[in-house]
Design an enzyme around this catalytic site. Structure first.
Site, PDB file in Angstrom:
ATOM      1  N   GLU A 150      -4.939  -8.911   3.710  1.00  0.00           N
ATOM      2  CA  GLU A 150      -5.111  -7.718   2.877  1.00  0.00           C
ATOM      3  C   GLU A 150      -5.154  -8.066   1.393  1.00  0.00           C
ATOM      4  OE1 GLU A 150      -3.454  -4.001   5.548  1.00  0.00           O
ATOM      5  OE2 GLU A 150      -2.117  -4.840   4.041  1.00  0.00           O
TER       6      GLU A 150
ATOM      7  N   ASN B 198       5.649  -4.613   4.276  1.00  0.00           N
ATOM      8  CA  ASN B 198       6.354  -4.317   5.529  1.00  0.00           C
ATOM      9  C   ASN B 198       6.976  -5.574   6.134  1.00  0.00           C
ATOM     10  OD1 ASN B 198       5.443  -1.689   5.262  1.00  0.00           O
ATOM     11  ND2 ASN B 198       3.853  -1.871   6.826  1.00  0.00           N
TER      12      ASN B 198
ATOM     13  N   ASP C  42       3.934  -5.648  11.975  1.00  0.00           N
ATOM     14  CA  ASP C  42       4.613  -6.158  10.792  1.00  0.00           C
ATOM     15  C   ASP C  42       6.071  -6.496  11.093  1.00  0.00           C
ATOM     16  OD1 ASP C  42       2.284  -5.843   9.356  1.00  0.00           O
ATOM     17  OD2 ASP C  42       2.812  -3.842   8.660  1.00  0.00           O
TER      18      ASP C  42
ATOM     19  N   LEU D  74       0.365  -8.434  22.110  1.00  0.00           N
ATOM     20  CA  LEU D  74      -0.410  -7.710  23.114  1.00  0.00           C
ATOM     21  C   LEU D  74       0.093  -6.294  23.337  1.00  0.00           C
ATOM     22  CD1 LEU D  74      -0.612 -10.661  25.677  1.00  0.00           C
ATOM     23  CD2 LEU D  74      -2.409  -9.922  24.085  1.00  0.00           C
ATOM     24  N   GLY D  75       0.766  -5.728  22.355  1.00  0.00           N
ATOM     25  CA  GLY D  75       1.254  -4.362  22.487  1.00  0.00           C
ATOM     26  C   GLY D  75       2.234  -4.218  23.631  1.00  0.00           C
TER      27      GLY D  75
ATOM     28  N   GLY E  51       1.971  -6.950   3.811  1.00  0.00           N
ATOM     29  CA  GLY E  51       2.860  -7.902   3.147  1.00  0.00           C
ATOM     30  C   GLY E  51       4.228  -7.307   2.876  1.00  0.00           C
TER      31      GLY E  51
ATOM     32  N   ASN F 278       0.830  -1.201   0.000  1.00  0.00           N
ATOM     33  CA  ASN F 278       0.000   0.000   0.000  1.00  0.00           C
ATOM     34  C   ASN F 278       0.862   1.248   0.000  1.00  0.00           C
ATOM     35  OD1 ASN F 278      -2.577  -1.264   0.188  1.00  0.00           O
ATOM     36  ND2 ASN F 278      -2.282  -1.537   2.392  1.00  0.00           N
TER      37      ASN F 278
END
Length: 312
Positions: free
Chosen positions: A141, A44, A253, A221-222, A42, A12
């Site tokens: 995506e 990234n 990513d 989980l960030g 993809g 993108n």
């Protein structure tokens, strides 16, 4: 010998605006900065894997437009094999509209463009790259049909398949679940895929997904790190690397690309997750997904800060 990773996924053109806070419905806010950069999950993930040392091939679809040319130039610069990338006239290269607030959190809207045209015939063009790979990595995506075709080729050749189930509103058919070795959702994606039966506690959700589908689950989980649930029942938590976040756009990513690379190198899912955790955290410290993806040297320098906790 270098790890061999094939990524089937999107590219993108990322259009990113930096704001103090996200607008409410009907509200207009002013951006302090606007950037147009390369993105797509993809692409990234392919770049993250390449910077970690993997030999990477990408299977994707682009428009016959300037954004598509920029994608090819990026992959060439990163040493990624783009020989199986399709170019389609009359359809634009995919794009993403991204808002990043002052805390580094983001909101993203994706316009699929050429990504939606990737199909089984395009995947067949890349068959040799899939058959040569140790790990094949996909997302949602691009069309599910294309991802399924790639995973079927991968499984027939003995490769490990990894699915990053984003965006969260996509549907995963049973045929794709049967071809899947490892699922790498974030917290929200995992809860949605589990159907709500397990509530929202990560350990319960991960176990529910393993029970439902039989694959390993590596849940990001960030700031709380990563939870690894294995089909045999083991549950392992890996804490996050502490950093000062600037932009979280490319964190997932970075994790997936580096996780796939290290898994191809060692076959050790926990070790691979440790590497991915470091990569994901470091990716939060820069601006823009591609620019912030870390090198292998940068990852190795911070690995000692990550410990592993066996939960069950």
């Amino acid at each position: 010998m270098r790890a061999r990773v094939c990524v089937v996924g999107s590219f993108n053109a990322d259009l990113t605006a930096r704001v103090v806070s996200f607008p409410r419905p009907g509200e207009t806010v002013t951006a302090s900065r606007f950037d147009e950069t390369a993105g797509g999950k993809g692409s990234n993930q392919a770049v993250a894997a390449a910077r970690c040392g993997a030999a990477v091939a990408v299977i994707a679809a682009l428009g016959a437009d300037p954004a598509g040319e920029r994608a090819v130039a990026l992959w060439q610069a990163e040493g990624i094999d783009a020989g199986a990338v399709a170019r389609h006239a009359g359809v634009p290269t995919g794009s993403a509209l991204i808002l990043v607030d002052r805390t580094g959190e983001n909101e993203i809207v994706v316009a699929a463009g050429a990504n939606a045209t990737l199909d089984r015939s395009d995947v067949e063009v890349g068959r040799a790259s899939i058959e040569a790979a140790q790990v094949v990595l996909g997302q949602l995506e691009v069309s599910v049909a294309a991802t399924l075709a790639a995973f079927r080729i991968a499984k027939s050749g003995g490769a490990t398949t990894i699915l990053n189930p984003a965006p969260a509103d996509a549907t995963i058919p049973e045929a794709l679940w049967r071809c899947l070795d490892i699922l790498t959702p974030n917290r929200l994606e995992a809860v949605r895929l589990a159907g709500g039966a397990a509530g929202e506690r990560p350990e319960a959700v991960a176990r529910e997904l393993v029970l439902l589908h039989g694959c390993a689950v590596v849940m990001t989980l960030g700031a709380d790190g990563v939870l690894v649930a294995e089909p045999a029942g083991a549950l392992t938590r890996i804490p996050a690397l502490r950093v000062e976040p600037r932009d979280t756009t490319g964190a997932g990513d970075a994790f997936n690309g580096v996780f796939a690379t290290r898994l191809a190198e060692t076959g050790d899912m926990i070790d691979a997750a440790r590497w991915g955790v470091v990569a994901g955290a470091l990716a939060c410290t820069g601006g823009g997904a591609i620019a912030a993806l870390p090198s292998r040297t940068a990852i190795e320098a911070r690995l000692a800060e990550i410990t592993v906790e066996r939960v069950a």
